[in-house]
Design an enzyme around this catalytic site. Sequence first.
Site, PDB file in Angstrom:
ATOM      1  N   ALA A 168      -6.081  -4.957   7.717  1.00  0.00           N
ATOM      2  CA  ALA A 168      -7.232  -3.791   7.279  1.00  0.00           C
ATOM      3  C   ALA A 168      -8.637  -4.376   6.757  1.00  0.00           C
ATOM      4  CB  ALA A 168      -6.627  -2.853   6.623  1.00  0.00           C
TER       5      ALA A 168
ATOM      6  N   ASP B 147      -0.404  -5.468   9.461  1.00  0.00           N
ATOM      7  CA  ASP B 147      -1.343  -4.363   9.225  1.00  0.00           C
ATOM      8  C   ASP B 147      -2.685  -5.252   8.688  1.00  0.00           C
ATOM      9  OD1 ASP B 147      -2.995  -2.416   8.092  1.00  0.00           O
ATOM     10  OD2 ASP B 147      -1.718  -1.707   6.460  1.00  0.00           O
TER      11      ASP B 147
ATOM     12  N   LYS C 186     -13.357  -0.800   6.469  1.00  0.00           N
ATOM     13  CA  LYS C 186     -14.028  -1.807   5.616  1.00  0.00           C
ATOM     14  C   LYS C 186     -14.803  -2.891   6.064  1.00  0.00           C
ATOM     15  CE  LYS C 186     -10.259   0.014   3.477  1.00  0.00           C
ATOM     16  NZ  LYS C 186     -10.001   0.790   2.478  1.00  0.00           N
TER      17      LYS C 186
ATOM     18  N   TRP D 225       1.007  -1.082   0.032  1.00  0.00           N
ATOM     19  CA  TRP D 225      -0.072  -0.029   0.059  1.00  0.00           C
ATOM     20  C   TRP D 225       0.959   1.010   0.029  1.00  0.00           C
ATOM     21  CZ3 TRP D 225      -1.979   2.818   4.551  1.00  0.00           C
ATOM     22  CH2 TRP D 225      -2.988   3.945   4.393  1.00  0.00           C
TER      23      TRP D 225
HETATM   24  C1  LMR Z   1      -6.992   1.698  -0.644  1.00  0.00           C
HETATM   25  O1  LMR Z   1      -5.806   1.156  -0.609  1.00  0.00           O
HETATM   26  O2  LMR Z   1      -7.504   1.937  -1.615  1.00  0.00           O
HETATM   27  C2  LMR Z   1      -7.668   1.983   0.628  1.00  0.00           C
HETATM   28  O3  LMR Z   1      -6.901   1.477   1.505  1.00  0.00           O
HETATM   29  C3  LMR Z   1      -8.155   3.481   0.963  1.00  0.00           C
HETATM   30  C4  LMR Z   1      -6.563   4.266   1.251  1.00  0.00           C
HETATM   31  O4  LMR Z   1      -6.697   4.836   1.996  1.00  0.00           O
HETATM   32  O5  LMR Z   1      -5.748   4.354   0.236  1.00  0.00           O
END
Ligand code: LMR
Length: 393
Positions: A210, A208, A243, A127
């Site tokens: 999420a 992490d 989420k 991410w």
């Molecule tokens: C994403 O990866 O699209 C989500 O986790 C939202 C974000 O904050 O990036």
Amino acid sequence: MLEDLRPQPSDKIIEMIGLYKEDTREGKMDLGVGVYKNDAGVTPIMRSVKEAEKRLVKNQDSKSYVALAGQVDFVKFMREMSLADSVSADRIAGIQTPGGTGAIRQLYELIRMANPNAKIWVSDPSWPNHVAILKYLGMPHREYAYFDRKTCSVNFEAMLHDLDTVSADDVVILHGCCHNPTGANLTPEQWEIVADHLNARGALAMVDIAYQGFGDGLEADAAGLRILASKMPELLVAQSCSKNFGVYRDRVGAAFAISLNEEQAKIAQVNLNTLNRLNYSFPPDHGAAVLMELARDEKLVADWKDELEAMRLEMLEKRKALCAALRRETNSDRFDFIENHRGMFSLTGISSEAVLKLRDEYAIYMVHDSRLNIAGLQLSRVDHLAKAIASVI
Ligand code: LMR
């Protein structure tokens, strides 16, 4: 002074939200930011959450401060959801945070307080905000191999090879489930091996988590985290409710630090409380208070679990349908991995030119790295997407 400010690099995911909003074309498709949408293209408030919120508004009689760590019961609820009984509660320090990002930020700062030279290892890819925050904080980071772009699955051998070079000053970030952006995940056996390798190097892991409940189920998705928690002397956990409770904008999450023993956990707790105080005093309460209202009623919890499971099964159905449609449209098995991936995302491996063409010619929005948000896709539009992809690759 302010004239000295410089433009900042934009976050590619957030940029996509703006571009999509500005697009006036009919039938545009948002497969960018990680947000679940139902068949009507709406991100609904979950029934159970809506009911809990109604009750909170009716019953709440004060908005005075709670505590630096947030609501104790909420932190316990989060801890039980993710860690269950994998580790003794007296070794765990925890705080309520503004979403999963807030938890990550607090844990990075906790690492820096403990060891300013700590190096943070992030999966390749990961991410983007994992690295962006590290850069902003001036914390050193490295990438470890994770994703095999040819097979679109985890390259476990290469991952272990890199993990064998980490040192006792290092922290390795792992995605608890539903890896973002790839969709490719470790098996429980691989989690065991990762724990052994990190223990052998004396390195710390930070998980992490999420998307718990979006992959193989609420309990199955925490299996890897629980393996680490049961095997490692220390562990950090960043948890998000965005989420799985659909409370994205309310910013609800928690950060945990598991220490060697109760005494050290108490010190970690003081440090986490202090970080909340230094960054924003008290964590935002409303979203967490809604979830506490939900947690207090077994029926609401059961309803929430049903809703979550329905979302998960819908995502799997979409994966299956897209995989079949792409097989048909491309006359190949190139995209079969989509069915095996789990969670909201799949890294499709199409070129950035193809991603741009999808946007320009079809008003289909994906992240530039070819990440596709399966949870944003409507089943009725799977064929349209498959045809569009086939025409741009
Ligand atoms: C994403 O990866 O699209 C989500 O986790 C939202 C974000 O904050 O990036």
